[in-house]
Design an enzyme around this catalytic site. Structure first.
Site, mmCIF file in Angstrom:
data_model
loop_
_atom_site.group_PDB
_atom_site.id
_atom_site.type_symbol
_atom_site.label_atom_id
_atom_site.label_comp_id
_atom_site.label_asym_id
_atom_site.label_seq_id
_atom_site.Cartn_x
_atom_site.Cartn_y
_atom_site.Cartn_z
ATOM 1 N N ASP A 140 0.821 -1.213 0.000
ATOM 2 C CA ASP A 140 0.000 0.000 0.000
ATOM 3 C C ASP A 140 0.853 1.261 0.000
ATOM 4 O O ASP A 140 0.532 2.250 -0.665
ATOM 5 C CB ASP A 140 -0.941 0.001 1.209
ATOM 6 C CG ASP A 140 -2.202 -0.812 0.965
ATOM 7 O OD1 ASP A 140 -2.186 -1.668 0.056
ATOM 8 O OD2 ASP A 140 -3.194 -0.606 1.684
ATOM 9 N N LYS A 147 0.505 -6.656 1.655
ATOM 10 C CA LYS A 147 -0.209 -5.377 1.626
ATOM 11 C C LYS A 147 0.217 -4.470 2.765
ATOM 12 O O LYS A 147 0.366 -3.256 2.587
ATOM 13 C CB LYS A 147 -1.716 -5.628 1.666
ATOM 14 C CG LYS A 147 -2.573 -4.371 1.628
ATOM 15 C CD LYS A 147 -4.039 -4.722 1.576
ATOM 16 C CE LYS A 147 -4.921 -3.492 1.701
ATOM 17 N NZ LYS A 147 -4.835 -2.591 0.551
ATOM 18 N N ASP A 187 -10.544 -2.404 12.305
ATOM 19 C CA ASP A 187 -9.583 -3.374 11.783
ATOM 20 C C ASP A 187 -9.183 -4.390 12.849
ATOM 21 O O ASP A 187 -9.159 -5.596 12.600
ATOM 22 C CB ASP A 187 -8.343 -2.659 11.245
ATOM 23 C CG ASP A 187 -8.624 -1.928 9.932
ATOM 24 O OD1 ASP A 187 -9.596 -2.303 9.241
ATOM 25 O OD2 ASP A 187 -7.888 -0.991 9.600
ATOM 26 N N ASN A 217 -4.980 -2.002 -4.418
ATOM 27 C CA ASN A 217 -6.178 -2.027 -3.569
ATOM 28 C C ASN A 217 -5.958 -1.158 -2.337
ATOM 29 O O ASN A 217 -6.458 -1.452 -1.254
ATOM 30 C CB ASN A 217 -6.510 -3.462 -3.155
ATOM 31 C CG ASN A 217 -7.952 -3.605 -2.683
ATOM 32 O OD1 ASN A 217 -8.774 -2.714 -2.869
ATOM 33 N ND2 ASN A 217 -8.256 -4.721 -2.043
ATOM 34 N N HIS A 276 -5.195 -9.268 3.566
ATOM 35 C CA HIS A 276 -4.080 -9.456 4.498
ATOM 36 C C HIS A 276 -4.536 -9.750 5.914
ATOM 37 O O HIS A 276 -3.936 -10.583 6.618
ATOM 38 C CB HIS A 276 -3.186 -8.221 4.478
ATOM 39 C CG HIS A 276 -3.902 -6.932 4.785
ATOM 40 N ND1 HIS A 276 -3.440 -6.012 5.692
ATOM 41 C CD2 HIS A 276 -5.065 -6.392 4.307
ATOM 42 C CE1 HIS A 276 -4.258 -4.979 5.744
ATOM 43 N NE2 HIS A 276 -5.262 -5.193 4.915
ATOM 44 N N ARG A 277 -5.588 -9.089 6.366
ATOM 45 C CA ARG A 277 -6.016 -9.276 7.753
ATOM 46 C C ARG A 277 -6.647 -10.651 7.982
ATOM 47 O O ARG A 277 -6.549 -11.208 9.075
ATOM 48 C CB ARG A 277 -6.954 -8.151 8.180
ATOM 49 C CG ARG A 277 -6.285 -6.788 8.099
ATOM 50 C CD ARG A 277 -6.860 -5.762 9.037
ATOM 51 N NE ARG A 277 -6.256 -4.467 8.778
ATOM 52 C CZ ARG A 277 -5.055 -4.087 9.203
ATOM 53 N NH1 ARG A 277 -4.313 -4.923 9.907
ATOM 54 N NH2 ARG A 277 -4.571 -2.889 8.917
ATOM 55 N N GLU A 287 -11.174 -4.756 1.919
ATOM 56 C CA GLU A 287 -10.508 -5.545 0.887
ATOM 57 C C GLU A 287 -11.377 -6.690 0.376
ATOM 58 O O GLU A 287 -11.245 -7.132 -0.768
ATOM 59 C CB GLU A 287 -9.177 -6.078 1.428
ATOM 60 C CG GLU A 287 -8.064 -5.061 1.499
ATOM 61 C CD GLU A 287 -8.139 -4.115 2.674
ATOM 62 O OE1 GLU A 287 -7.170 -3.376 2.902
ATOM 63 O OE2 GLU A 287 -9.173 -4.094 3.396
#
Length: 449
Positions: free
Chosen positions: A56, A427, A329, A100, A401-402, A357
């Site tokens: 990112d 990311k 998040d 993204n 990614h998370r 995402e």
């Protein structure tokens, strides 16, 4: 190290018995990209230290360079000098690819829409599914020329020269707050391009409830660091004063990423600990440090320092009902921690998960169920009933990614976990699995799960 190398192949994590150690956090994605953009818009050069090394941030760096911003890398470490443009980009025509990266796409849309050139902004297919219409409507109200290149309300976009004169801009503009706080942050960061030469400021009114307020707080704090003091009226309205312009503060040190801290703190709470993260502490500007307080509420033992937080097992973890509006998040990590609690856990205020995402509410519900949990999902909540017994599972990550990082914690359930597409962590945290592997101990017949 859990695996010798990350590639396109899945990553297998063995059953885990314990977690303990210290983790130096990578830089915050939100702070990194905001700092780069504000540095580029400033008068003067800014030394940025500790910049996050991830996709990112690379997208923001690439975009700024394409716009003619001079960026020098000083050392082998993540230290850069950004030479500010005073709000006038040297390159007036450019096509930008932003992957993204919402923290790059939304602010650059606002800034370039108020600039003097012709630009196109595009990204990955998922970026083109993430709504941007509310931001575009607000920018058009300010006189911006923006066209949708495909579906109405979504990227990709084309922008033309912004408002020709400050006098054409209204005193107030409205933006919805209940979809993403990035729309507000983008507007606020761009408005000094209009107010720098104006005799009046511009106010932004929020329609509906503002989600993810702490992220807007990060924006306001960083703008103040660069000399622009935003006046806030109880999260309902924000005023950028006349004559506001960005000035380099000289040096900015990037704070460690509080969202990334959540995985390691959770490992300490589930796996015994103590696990200490460094780079964030009790006075962090990031809302996701509130994750530690949430862990304490469900039974973990938490300690704080000025630049560290530590988590260890305390009481038996218990299910709770928690409003996660301030920690959207990090709340994903709580959904996995809920697997280890006694009783159900309900997380509310997470409607923004649906436009991230991936649709994170749907993805979480699907993957938690693979582990044996019973999951109830709604428009803005998820309830997790922990499994009576964990099931080994292959976790799909949805190019998110998370999802990959959260579900590494499931291996503490005494079963092997396979993570598909582990490279998606690039990311925000390319070295995540190596760092995670350095603080965990696999289960053995002697240690058990």
């Amino acid at each position: 190290m859990i695996a010798p190398e990350l590639g396109s192949a899945p990553l297998d994590i063995p059953p885990l018995a314990r977690a303990a150690g210290t983790v130096a956090l990578p830089g915050s994605k939100s702070i990194s990209n905001r700092t780069l953009l504000l540095s580029a818009l400033s008068t003067g050069a800014t030394r940025v230290r500790g910049l996050l090394d991830a996709d990112d941030v690379d997208r923001m760096l690439d975009a700024l360079v394409a716009l003619g911003v001079r960026i020098d890398r000083e050392t082998a470490a993540r230290e850069f000098i950004v030479h500010g443009t005073g709000g006038v980009f040297p390159v007036g025509h450019a096509s930008l690819y932003l992957g993204n990266a919402g923290t790059a796409f939304r602010p650059l849309t606002a800034v370039l829409a108020l600039a003097r050139g012709h630009y196109e902004l595009a990204g990955l297919p998922r970026m083109h599914e993430r709504p941007i219409g509310d931001l575009v409507d607000a920018l058009r109200a300010l006189g911006a020329d923006i066209r949708y290149l495909a579906q109405e309300g979504f990227p990709p976009l084309a922008v033309g020269p912004g408002p020709a004169s400050v006098g054409a801009a209204p005193d107030r503009v409205t933006v919805r707050g209940d979809v993403s706080s990035q729309f507000l942050s983008a507007l606020l960061m761009a408005l000094p391009m209009l107010t720098a030469r104006s005799e009046h400021g511009i106010s932004v009114d929020i329609e509906g409830e503002l989600v993810s307020k702490p992220y807007a707080g990060i924006t306001i704090a960083l703008m103040a660091r660069f000399g622009v003091a935003v006046v806030r009226d109880d999260w309902r309205a924000f005023h950028v004063p006349p004559g506001a312009r960005y000035l380099s503060p000289g040096t900015v040190d990037i704070e460690g990423d509080a969202s990334s801290a959540s995985y390691f703190l959770a490992a300490g709470a589930i796996g015994g600990g103590p696990v200490r993260v460094t780079g964030v502490g009790r006075d962090s500007v990031q809302g996701d440090v509130g994750f530690a307080a949430a862990l304490a509420e469900i039974g973990a033992a938490i300690r704080y320092g000025d630049a560290w937080i530590e988590a260890a097992a305390g009481e038996a973890l218990r299910g709770i009902v928690l409003d996660c509006t301030a920690i959207p998040d990090a709340a994903m990590t709580l959904a996995v921690v809920a697997l280890f609690a006694r009783g159900p856990t309900t997380l509310t205020g997470i409607a923004s998960w649906r436009v991230k995402e991936t649709d994170r509410i749907a993805a979480m519900a699907t993957e938690l169920a693979k582990l044996g949990a019973v999951v109830e999902a709604g428009a803005d909540h998820i309830t997790v009933h922990p499994p009576e017994r964990f099931s080994a599972a292959t976790i799909d990550t949805y190019d998110d990614h998370r999802m990959a990082m959260c579900f590494s914690l499931a291996a503490f359930g005494g079963v092997p976990i396979r993570i598909n597409d582990p490279r998606c962590v690039r990311k925000t945290f390319p070295g995540y699995f190596d760092v995670f592997g350095s603080i965990v101990q696999p289960a053995t017949p002697e240690t058990g799960p």
